[in-house]
Design a protein around this motif. Structure first.
Motif, PDB file in Angstrom:
ATOM      1  N   HIS A 166      31.775  -1.337  10.289  1.00 50.39           N
ATOM      2  CA  HIS A 166      31.567  -0.214   9.380  1.00 50.39           C
ATOM      3  C   HIS A 166      30.445  -0.540   8.405  1.00 50.39           C
ATOM      4  CE1 HIS A 166      32.457   3.265   6.976  1.00 50.39           C
ATOM      5  NE2 HIS A 166      32.706   2.520   5.912  1.00 50.39           N
ATOM      6  N   VAL A 167      29.493   0.398   8.244  1.00 46.24           N
ATOM      7  CA  VAL A 167      28.345   0.198   7.366  1.00 46.24           C
ATOM      8  C   VAL A 167      28.504   1.035   6.106  1.00 46.24           C
ATOM      9  CG1 VAL A 167      25.833   0.318   7.141  1.00 46.24           C
ATOM     10  CG2 VAL A 167      26.867  -0.179   9.367  1.00 46.24           C
ATOM     11  N   THR A 168      28.328   0.401   4.931  1.00 46.31           N
ATOM     12  CA  THR A 168      28.297   1.101   3.649  1.00 46.31           C
ATOM     13  C   THR A 168      27.004   0.745   2.928  1.00 46.31           C
ATOM     14  OG1 THR A 168      29.500  -0.705   2.553  1.00 46.31           O
ATOM     15  CG2 THR A 168      30.809   1.126   3.411  1.00 46.31           C
ATOM     16  N   TYR A 169      26.631   1.563   1.945  1.00 42.20           N
ATOM     17  CA  TYR A 169      25.388   1.358   1.202  1.00 42.20           C
ATOM     18  C   TYR A 169      25.694   1.263  -0.287  1.00 42.20           C
ATOM     19  CZ  TYR A 169      23.242   2.789   5.601  1.00 42.20           C
ATOM     20  OH  TYR A 169      22.877   2.863   6.920  1.00 42.20           O
ATOM     21  N   LEU A 170      25.075   0.283  -0.944  1.00 43.67           N
ATOM     22  CA  LEU A 170      25.274   0.131  -2.380  1.00 43.67           C
ATOM     23  C   LEU A 170      24.517   1.227  -3.132  1.00 43.67           C
ATOM     24  CD1 LEU A 170      24.997  -3.759  -2.833  1.00 43.67           C
ATOM     25  CD2 LEU A 170      26.959  -2.363  -2.133  1.00 43.67           C
ATOM     26  N   GLU A 171      25.114   1.685  -4.210  1.00 44.24           N
ATOM     27  CA  GLU A 171      24.522   2.798  -4.965  1.00 44.24           C
ATOM     28  C   GLU A 171      23.355   2.346  -5.847  1.00 44.24           C
ATOM     29  OE1 GLU A 171      27.571   4.692  -7.184  1.00 44.24           O
ATOM     30  OE2 GLU A 171      28.710   5.364  -5.429  1.00 44.24           O
ATOM     31  N   GLU A 172      23.397   1.119  -6.350  1.00 40.80           N
ATOM     32  CA  GLU A 172      22.383   0.667  -7.289  1.00 40.80           C
ATOM     33  C   GLU A 172      21.026   0.519  -6.600  1.00 40.80           C
ATOM     34  OE1 GLU A 172      25.274  -0.614  -6.842  1.00 40.80           O
ATOM     35  OE2 GLU A 172      26.361  -0.321  -8.730  1.00 40.80           O
ATOM     36  N   LYS A 173      19.950   0.845  -7.351  1.00 40.15           N
ATOM     37  CA  LYS A 173      18.592   0.815  -6.810  1.00 40.15           C
ATOM     38  C   LYS A 173      17.632   0.198  -7.835  1.00 40.15           C
ATOM     39  CE  LYS A 173      19.578   4.991  -4.120  1.00 40.15           C
ATOM     40  NZ  LYS A 173      19.183   6.408  -3.853  1.00 40.15           N
ATOM     41  N   PRO A 174      17.726  -1.115  -8.057  1.00 34.87           N
ATOM     42  CA  PRO A 174      16.900  -1.734  -9.103  1.00 34.87           C
ATOM     43  C   PRO A 174      15.431  -1.909  -8.717  1.00 34.87           C
ATOM     44  CG  PRO A 174      18.231  -3.389  -7.996  1.00 34.87           C
ATOM     45  CD  PRO A 174      18.666  -2.071  -7.461  1.00 34.87           C
ATOM     46  N   HIS A 175      15.125  -2.056  -7.431  1.00 32.42           N
ATOM     47  CA  HIS A 175      13.728  -2.173  -7.019  1.00 32.42           C
ATOM     48  C   HIS A 175      13.082  -0.789  -7.060  1.00 32.42           C
ATOM     49  CE1 HIS A 175      13.691  -6.410  -5.781  1.00 32.42           C
ATOM     50  NE2 HIS A 175      14.930  -6.204  -5.369  1.00 32.42           N
ATOM     51  N   VAL A 176      11.811  -0.740  -7.456  1.00 34.97           N
ATOM     52  CA  VAL A 176      11.195   0.558  -7.754  1.00 34.97           C
ATOM     53  C   VAL A 176      10.234   1.034  -6.674  1.00 34.97           C
ATOM     54  CG1 VAL A 176      11.460   0.263 -10.239  1.00 34.97           C
ATOM     55  CG2 VAL A 176       9.389  -0.588  -9.131  1.00 34.97           C
ATOM     56  N   LYS A 177       9.704   0.148  -5.828  1.00 39.70           N
ATOM     57  CA  LYS A 177       8.772   0.600  -4.796  1.00 39.70           C
ATOM     58  C   LYS A 177       8.607  -0.475  -3.727  1.00 39.70           C
ATOM     59  CE  LYS A 177       4.591  -1.075  -7.127  1.00 39.70           C
ATOM     60  NZ  LYS A 177       3.246  -0.720  -7.609  1.00 39.70           N
ATOM     61  N   GLY A 178       8.021  -0.040  -2.615  1.00 35.94           N
ATOM     62  CA  GLY A 178       7.660  -0.979  -1.562  1.00 35.94           C
ATOM     63  C   GLY A 178       8.837  -1.491  -0.763  1.00 35.94           C
ATOM     64  N   ILE A 179       8.710  -2.738  -0.305  1.00 40.06           N
ATOM     65  CA  ILE A 179       9.678  -3.356   0.595  1.00 40.06           C
ATOM     66  C   ILE A 179      10.421  -4.478  -0.123  1.00 40.06           C
ATOM     67  CG2 ILE A 179       9.932  -4.715   2.723  1.00 40.06           C
ATOM     68  CD1 ILE A 179       7.441  -3.319   3.790  1.00 40.06           C
ATOM     69  N   ILE A 180      11.715  -4.589   0.126  1.00 34.90           N
ATOM     70  CA  ILE A 180      12.473  -5.773  -0.295  1.00 34.90           C
ATOM     71  C   ILE A 180      12.277  -6.808   0.819  1.00 34.90           C
ATOM     72  CG2 ILE A 180      14.705  -6.722  -0.954  1.00 34.90           C
ATOM     73  CD1 ILE A 180      15.575  -3.937  -1.768  1.00 34.90           C
ATOM     74  N   ASN A 181      11.531  -7.853   0.510  1.00 41.55           N
ATOM     75  CA  ASN A 181      11.122  -8.807   1.540  1.00 41.55           C
ATOM     76  C   ASN A 181      12.165  -9.871   1.846  1.00 41.55           C
ATOM     77  OD1 ASN A 181       8.315  -7.854   1.941  1.00 41.55           O
ATOM     78  ND2 ASN A 181       8.082  -8.452  -0.203  1.00 41.55           N
ATOM     79  N   SER A 182      13.052 -10.164   0.880  1.00 40.73           N
ATOM     80  CA  SER A 182      13.937 -11.314   1.061  1.00 40.73           C
ATOM     81  C   SER A 182      15.274 -11.074   0.383  1.00 40.73           C
ATOM     82  CB  SER A 182      13.276 -12.566   0.468  1.00 40.73           C
ATOM     83  OG  SER A 182      14.122 -13.689   0.556  1.00 40.73           O
ATOM     84  N   ILE A 183      16.326 -11.596   1.011  1.00 38.64           N
ATOM     85  CA  ILE A 183      17.660 -11.613   0.418  1.00 38.64           C
ATOM     86  C   ILE A 183      18.279 -12.974   0.719  1.00 38.64           C
ATOM     87  CG2 ILE A 183      18.594 -10.451   2.477  1.00 38.64           C
ATOM     88  CD1 ILE A 183      20.881  -9.399   0.718  1.00 38.64           C
ATOM     89  N   ALA A 184      18.936 -13.563  -0.281  1.00 36.15           N
ATOM     90  CA  ALA A 184      19.574 -14.871  -0.101  1.00 36.15           C
ATOM     91  C   ALA A 184      20.737 -14.995  -1.065  1.00 36.15           C
ATOM     92  CB  ALA A 184      18.576 -16.002  -0.340  1.00 36.15           C
ATOM     93  N   PHE A 185      21.882 -15.463  -0.562  1.00 37.07           N
ATOM     94  CA  PHE A 185      23.029 -15.727  -1.433  1.00 37.07           C
ATOM     95  C   PHE A 185      22.810 -17.039  -2.163  1.00 37.07           C
ATOM     96  CE2 PHE A 185      25.002 -12.373   0.935  1.00 37.07           C
ATOM     97  CZ  PHE A 185      25.959 -11.852   0.071  1.00 37.07           C
ATOM     98  N   MET A 186      23.237 -17.072  -3.423  1.00 35.36           N
ATOM     99  CA  MET A 186      23.067 -18.254  -4.252  1.00 35.36           C
ATOM    100  C   MET A 186      24.187 -19.258  -3.970  1.00 35.36           C
ATOM    101  SD  MET A 186      20.306 -17.513  -5.978  1.00 35.36           S
ATOM    102  CE  MET A 186      19.692 -16.575  -4.579  1.00 35.36           C
ATOM    103  N   PRO A 187      23.925 -20.555  -4.016  1.00 34.74           N
ATOM    104  CA  PRO A 187      24.941 -21.574  -3.703  1.00 34.74           C
ATOM    105  C   PRO A 187      25.789 -21.944  -4.912  1.00 34.74           C
ATOM    106  CG  PRO A 187      22.832 -22.636  -4.052  1.00 34.74           C
ATOM    107  CD  PRO A 187      22.592 -21.154  -4.217  1.00 34.74           C
ATOM    108  N   TRP A 188      26.316 -20.941  -5.603  1.00 34.46           N
ATOM    109  CA  TRP A 188      27.077 -21.168  -6.827  1.00 34.46           C
ATOM    110  C   TRP A 188      28.513 -20.701  -6.632  1.00 34.46           C
ATOM    111  CZ3 TRP A 188      22.792 -17.927  -9.543  1.00 34.46           C
ATOM    112  CH2 TRP A 188      21.587 -18.641  -9.507  1.00 34.46           C
TER     113      TRP A 188
END
Length: 508
Positions: free
Chosen positions: A284-306
């Motif tokens: 099942h696919v869901t989409y987050l509502e928040e949109k902090p980036h303002v333009k272009g492409i989100i190039n990278s995503i990484a979980f933090m090791p904390w």
């Protein structure tokens, strides 16, 4: 007079910077001394313990009849085994010359002798039990009607935590590489209709990995025969809801069977999707509502090791955003910085020992942002654009940066002395195609090797201990350029994706 004061001020500033640099250098060397002193004390203790056991063993043997030839023979063989075991243990502890693909928590394997072909002799590699107790139940039917049920039995699973090791001192320490392999490759169709873009192994279930492509599909695969093959479990359309864009980058949740994808964000489209594999029935696919980036492409995503679960994203809008988990599928984004980079952020990552988010930019900058203080901890200017940043899984101070310089695509740095490059290496590109940001690297689980795709149909492997600037070995298995090759967490296996629409399973 004014010129003298200005010159004196410049000299003073230069000396202050030099003193700061040399102070960090002294601190780094002191840390190395402390580390090796502790290692020496532990090794001496183990040696004394073994020697005392051997002395006790010999004392007991002497008490028996000396004319018993069979007992004498057994005693000699036993002594040889004890001495050999001590020698092997010492080699694995002191030389740290492991050459097999093992999970960092497993004791390093013994260095293997080179055979006549120049490759390392084979040894059996223990398979560590997966950290999460999960099952995948698949009905025997066509893919279109396949239902997948992922049953969580214990605490959602836990991500492996690697043991901290001092690998910085091993960088560029040998005149010849330690080879791994040989590999036998099995090439299977990816079931994608357009070029592949993403590849990731599940951190909580060693049997699973995913691929994504420009067709918007995310395919879930199950490894068969300890890496000899893989079967397709599901294929899910994960395009953005508005512009119908494909995932630009993907990352597994470290504790759940869910996959996060990022997109191009123009026209107010959704920026993050979550593919949940824990639900009964089809994913099942869901989409987050928040949109902090303002333009272009989100190039990278990484979980933090904390300990607190969060992930970072970097985009073409120059921004680095940290998303903190409030509840399942409820995430709170916070823009860490938007003005420290003057061009697109191409890669993000987190340091293990400190809440610092690393970001690599097309503006040739590497920035370490301290989340606790809310300001940059360090900035480093490179001579070419940076396309990714990747911390070492075992040495928390060591990380690599991918740059656009041919034959020096990979650079190694110690976060404690950022202005000193430890080593650089790369490959000579056979094709005329310019270096692509879609070519990615991956660390081996032991932190000693780096695998990289290339614009050529080749996987390159680098031994960080090798003092040359070239790859230690290469694998030719695809027909077109290789985007990425990742190491399995517990199997002696490399998994690769290529623009030939094939998946490569390269098993030792």
């Amino acid at each position: 007079m004014a010129e003298d004061e200005s010159s004196r001020a410049e000299q003073e500033e230069a000396l202050v910077a030099l003193i700061e640099h040399r102070t960090k250098e002294v601190q780094h060397l002191r840390q190395r001394i402390c580390y090796y002193q502790s290692q020496l004390a532990e090794a001496e203790g183990r040696l004394q313990d073994s020697q005392s056991k051997l002395a006790n063993l010999r004392g007991r043997r002497i008490s028996f009849s000396s004319d018993d030839a069979s007992l004498a023979t057994k005693r000699a063989k036993l002594e040889q085994r004890v001495i050999g075991a001590e020698h092997i243990h010492g080699d694995s502890e002191n030389q740290q010359s492991r050459t097999k693909l093992l999970i960092p928590s497993v004791s390093p394997a013994i260095s293997q002798p080179m055979n006549s072909g120049g490759l390392v002799a084979k040894t059996n590699i223990p398979l560590e039990k997966t950290a999460a107790s999960v099952k995948v139940k698949v009905e025997e039917s066509n893919l279109s009607s396949m239902d997948i049920e992922v049953v969580e039995i214990k605490d959602r699973g836990t991500k492996r935590k690697s043991e901290q090791k001092e690998l910085v001192t091993l960088v560029e320490s040998r005149s010849s590489p330690t080879l791994i392999g040989p590999y036998s490759s099995n090439i299977i169709p990816s079931q994608h209709k357009r070029k592949l873009r993403g590849l990731s192994v599940c951190p909580v279930n060693d049997q699973l990995f995913v691929t994504s492509a420009l067709d918007g599909l995310v395919n879930l695969w199950k490894i068969q025969g300890r890496g000899s093959s893989a079967s397709l479990l599901s294929s899910t359309l994960c395009v953005s809801p508005g512009a119908r864009r494909w995932p630009e980058d993907i990352a597994w949740h470290p504790h759940r069977n869910s996959l996060f994808s990022v997109y191009a964000v123009d026209a107010g489209d959704s920026q993050i999707s979550v593919l949940n594999l824990n639900k009964k029935g089809r994913p099942h696919v869901t989409y987050l509502e928040e949109k902090p980036h303002v333009k272009g492409i989100i190039n990278s995503i990484a979980f933090m090791p904390w300990e607190d679960t969060c992930f970072g994203t970097g985009g073409s809008d120059h921004a680095v955003v940290l998303w903190s988990e409030r509840d399942e599928n409820v995430w709170n984004p916070k823009t860490l910085h938007r003005n420290l980079h003057s061009s697109a952020v191409m890669g993000v990552a987190g340091l293990q020992q400190k809440k610092i988010v690393l970001s690599a930019g097309a503006d040739k900058r590497i920035i370490g942002f301290d989340v606790n203080t809310g300001r940059a901890d360090f900035k480093h200017q490179m001579e070419s654009k940076c396309m990714s940043v990747l911390p070492n899984p075992c040495d928390y101070n060591l990380f690599m940066v991918q740059t656009g310089v041919h034959e020096k695509q990979i650079r190694l740095y110690d976060v404690r002395s950022m202005f000193t490059e430890l080593h650089s290496f790369g490959w000579k590109q056979e094709s005329s195609e310019s270096h692509s940001a879609l070519i990615n690297q991956a660390w081996s689980p032991d932190g000693l090797y780096i695998s990289s795709g290339s614009a050529d149909p080749v996987i390159h492997i680098f031994d960080i201990r090798y003092n040359a600037c070239t790859q230690s070995q290469s694998i030719r298995a695809h027909q077109k350029r290789v985007f990425k090759a990742v190491w399995h967490n517990s199997l002696p296996l490399l998994i690769s994706i290529s623009s030939d629409l094939q998946i490569g399973l390269h098993k030792e």
